[in-house]
Design an enzyme around this catalytic site. Structure first.
Site, PDB file in Angstrom:
ATOM      1  N   CYS A 156       1.729   4.379  12.496  1.00 51.55           N
ATOM      2  CA  CYS A 156       0.320   3.985  13.051  1.00 51.55           C
ATOM      3  C   CYS A 156       0.310   2.499  12.860  1.00 51.55           C
ATOM      4  CB  CYS A 156      -0.493   4.516  11.817  1.00 51.55           C
ATOM      5  SG  CYS A 156      -0.445   3.833  10.146  1.00 51.55           S
ATOM      6  N   ASN A 157       0.928   1.737  12.571  1.00 54.65           N
ATOM      7  CA  ASN A 157       0.493   0.181  12.632  1.00 54.65           C
ATOM      8  C   ASN A 157       1.642  -0.530  13.423  1.00 54.65           C
ATOM      9  OD1 ASN A 157      -1.575  -0.189  10.973  1.00 54.65           O
ATOM     10  ND2 ASN A 157      -0.559  -0.051   9.128  1.00 54.65           N
ATOM     11  N   ARG A 158       2.558  -0.014  14.037  1.00 55.79           N
ATOM     12  CA  ARG A 158       3.461  -0.637  14.842  1.00 55.79           C
ATOM     13  C   ARG A 158       4.395   0.420  15.769  1.00 55.79           C
ATOM     14  NH1 ARG A 158       6.028  -4.050  11.945  1.00 55.79           N
ATOM     15  NH2 ARG A 158       4.719  -3.734  10.092  1.00 55.79           N
ATOM     16  N   SER A 215       3.533  -5.416   6.508  1.00 52.13           N
ATOM     17  CA  SER A 215       2.687  -4.349   6.641  1.00 52.13           C
ATOM     18  C   SER A 215       1.265  -4.974   6.409  1.00 52.13           C
ATOM     19  CB  SER A 215       2.935  -3.291   5.561  1.00 52.13           C
ATOM     20  OG  SER A 215       4.305  -2.771   5.467  1.00 52.13           O
ATOM     21  N   GLY A 221       4.725   1.344   0.317  1.00 51.01           N
ATOM     22  CA  GLY A 221       6.032   1.714   0.265  1.00 51.01           C
ATOM     23  C   GLY A 221       6.426   2.804   1.445  1.00 51.01           C
ATOM     24  N   GLN A 222       5.674   3.252   1.908  1.00 44.51           N
ATOM     25  CA  GLN A 222       5.496   4.327   2.964  1.00 44.51           C
ATOM     26  C   GLN A 222       6.821   3.813   3.953  1.00 44.51           C
ATOM     27  OE1 GLN A 222       2.021   5.724   4.687  1.00 44.51           O
ATOM     28  NE2 GLN A 222       3.209   8.072   5.334  1.00 44.51           N
ATOM     29  N   GLN A 226       9.890   5.592   6.494  1.00 41.20           N
ATOM     30  CA  GLN A 226       9.791   5.600   7.961  1.00 41.20           C
ATOM     31  C   GLN A 226      11.016   5.161   8.372  1.00 41.20           C
ATOM     32  OE1 GLN A 226       6.068   3.739   7.971  1.00 41.20           O
ATOM     33  NE2 GLN A 226       4.672   5.716   8.471  1.00 41.20           N
ATOM     34  N   GLY A 299      -0.311  16.907   6.322  1.00 42.07           N
ATOM     35  CA  GLY A 299       1.113  16.285   6.295  1.00 42.07           C
ATOM     36  C   GLY A 299       1.192  15.017   5.426  1.00 42.07           C
ATOM     37  N   MET A 301       0.518  11.676   5.290  1.00 41.11           N
ATOM     38  CA  MET A 301      -0.770  11.197   5.282  1.00 41.11           C
ATOM     39  C   MET A 301      -1.895  11.797   4.565  1.00 41.11           C
ATOM     40  SD  MET A 301       0.137   7.894   6.561  1.00 41.11           S
ATOM     41  CE  MET A 301      -1.379   7.277   6.949  1.00 41.11           C
TER      42      MET A 301
END
Length: 556
Positions: A156-158, A215, A221-222, A226, A299, A301
């Site tokens: 979601c961020n990259r 991050s 930690g997620q 990933q 899921g 998230m």
């Protein structure tokens, strides 16, 4: 900026202490600025501003230094040949192009990407690639003329594309064109937001990402999970080759070490927990415990959102999901909380009764459109507005919903205000992680450099095999037809034995960690010496062979 400067390491220190070439170094720090020590051959307009570089290796005195910084916001890939074309005749250009193409460049590891610092969510969602499509995307990338290996990290961020390019300049252009074609984002717009790193800077960046230092929520930690998904999804995919696989596995090791040997992840918040905290901030204090909560998606998230809602005191919520299995598993984990399952067909009915709606699905299209939301009944007067906390990329709530007076929409880019309060403390903890990352970077670079001898080993063996086979044919032709099969086999085995014994010594000198315990530097010196002695021209010929093979395959 003072705290962030700890993420930009002294160039002199790296060269002298680690023996690493740091030209072209590009670094992102956790306050959103970045530094590039430019050795780029691309002709881009540049803006300069000062930065502070600081070493922070344990046991070493901190040293500050101010130097000008080059920032290249535009993307113009210009070949070295092309930049001189105006001064060369067509004939001269033709003569020099073949030699320049592969002697001026060698294969490079590169990352071309966008993230929450460089690119708004409106563009990130267009470039996002679902995990299920990673293998196919790797195959497409490796089908390009100058891309040998590839890996994709899309969250979601990259969205970052890692490649081993047979030609640096051509590889960049091919990947950017591919990204534009796949996403529909024009290359001109894409290049305004993308960042580009080469070789050791790629290693450093990926290890920082895996460690949670790059991050939105520093230390989360997620992202490590990933990165593991990249390795798992790449298994068996031809384009996820030895260098890509090795780099990502080393990144996982670095991420694990940072989390176990430092306190950076102690009490850290994730994107999901930041979303819950944002909802708490935006709701009136008197209404937080009584607000009706809807979570769309169960899921990874969604489960984290539920977990943090429970931690904040939420005792009842509705969860909408495609199937009931995941929700049932969540209900088993949180038995003291009333979790009501509803199907996707009931989503708008549930939304009409909800004050706060968290959306966290993998849907490619928005689930909540303006025309739907404006028909929902108003929330209680003490709540004021219906809150949509959308942490999905692509977004689940379309942008025009925010124009409604009855709704307030927040996405992942709005979480920055939540994590800002804890960032300073985490930046202090992050300096401990830098030393660990550098140790792992050095280990990986040594391993990667040792792979350089593999083409020489293959070329040397092929060179010896050609001589052996030629001389064997001459011998057999002189002996006539009266040679038995057993005699032929004996002669063949003799020729193979001689070659193997002659090659044993040189081969041992081309392998790191052999019986002689040679260093990497000695091994590479031996490689260059053998290349000169036997005129193997390994790197150039390997690149030529790979690119020629790709071009011929693509033309069929």
């Amino acid at each position: 900026m003072a705290a962030a400067s700890g993420f930009v390491t002294s160039i002199g220190f790296l060269d002298s202490k680690l023996g690493m070439d740091t030209s072209g170094l590009l670094r992102f720090n956790n306050l959103g600025s970045f530094a590039q020590f430019s050795s780029s051959s691309s002709s881009c307009s540049s803006a300069t501003f000062p930065y502070q570089a600081r070493t922070f290796r344990k046991g070493l005195k901190v040293k500050k230094k101010t130097r000008p910084l080059s920032l290249n916001p535009k993307c113009q890939v210009v070949d070295e040949i092309g930049s001189r074309a105006s001064s060369l005749s067509a004939l001269e250009l033709l003569k020099t192009s073949a030699a320049d193409r592969y002697t001026k460049e060698s294969s490079s590891i590169m990352v071309i990407g966008i993230n929450f610092r460089t690119t708004p969510v409106q563009i990130r969602e267009k470039l996002s690639i679902p995990e299920a499509q990673w293998p196919q995307s790797i195959s497409e990338l490796c089908g390009l003329h100058h891309i040998d290996e590839a890996a994709i990290l899309s969250t979601c961020n990259r969205m970052e594309i890692y490649v081993v390019a047979l030609s640096q300049h051509r590889g960049v252009k091919e990947v950017i064109d591919w990204m534009s074609k796949k996403s529909g984002v024009p290359t001109s717009e894409l290049c305004q937001h993308r960042f580009l790193l080469y070789n050791k800077d790629v290693t450093w960046h990926l290890f920082e990402v895996s460690s949670g230092l790059d991050s939105l929520v520093l230390g989360e930690g997620q992202i490590l999970a990933q990165v593991k998904h990249v390795v798992n999804s790449g298994q068996g995919v031809p384009g996820f080759g030895r260098k890509m696989s090795g780099m990502f596995k080393h990144a996982i090791t670095a991420g694990k070490r940072v989390r176990t040997e430092t306190s950076i992840s102690t009490g850290s918040v994730s994107v999901s927990s930041a979303a819950v905290e944002l909802a708490q901030i935006k709701l009136p204090q008197s209404s937080y415990t009584t607000a009706s909560v809807l979570v769309v998606g169960a899921g990874k998230m969604g489960k984290l959102v539920i977990k943090h809602l429970v931690a904040k005191g939420c005792t009842k919520m509705v969860v909408v999901n495609r199937t009931e299995d995941r929700v049932s598993a969540i209900k088993e984990e949180f038995k003291d909380v009333e979790i009501v399952y509803r199907s996707l067909s009931e989503m708008f009915t549930c939304a009409a009764e909800a004050d706060v709606i968290f959306t966290c699905t993998a849907s490619d299209a928005p689930l909540f459109l303006k025309k739907h939301v404006q028909t929902l009944p108003p929330v209680r007067p003490d709540i004021g507005h219906r809150l949509f906390i959308d942490i999905s990329v692509p977004r689940n709530v379309e942008s025009p919903v925010s124009d409604l007076e009855t709704a307030r929409v927040y996405n992942v880019d709005d979480l920055k205000e939540v994590v800002a309060a804890t960032k300073e403390d985490r930046l202090q903890k992050a300096t401990e992680a830098q030393g660990i990352i550098w140790e792992e970077v050095v280990k990986f670079e040594a391993w990667k450099d040792s792979l350089e001898t593999v083409p020489t080993i293959k070329k040397l063996r092929a060179y010896a095999e050609r001589i052996r086979a030629s001389e064997l044919d001459k011998c057999m032709s002189k002996m006539g037809n009266d040679v038995s099969k057993s005699q032929k086999k004996a002669i063949y085995d003799l020729s193979m034995g001689i070659v193997n014994k002659l090659l044993h010594g040189p081969m041992e000198h081309l392998r790191c960690g052999g019986t002689g315990n040679r260093s990497l530097g000695e091994t590479l010196e031996n490689m260059h010496a053998l290349n000169r002695i036997f005129e193997l021209d390994t790197e150039i010929s390997v690149l030529e062979e790979k690119i020629r093979s790709k071009m011929e395959k693509n033309q069929k």
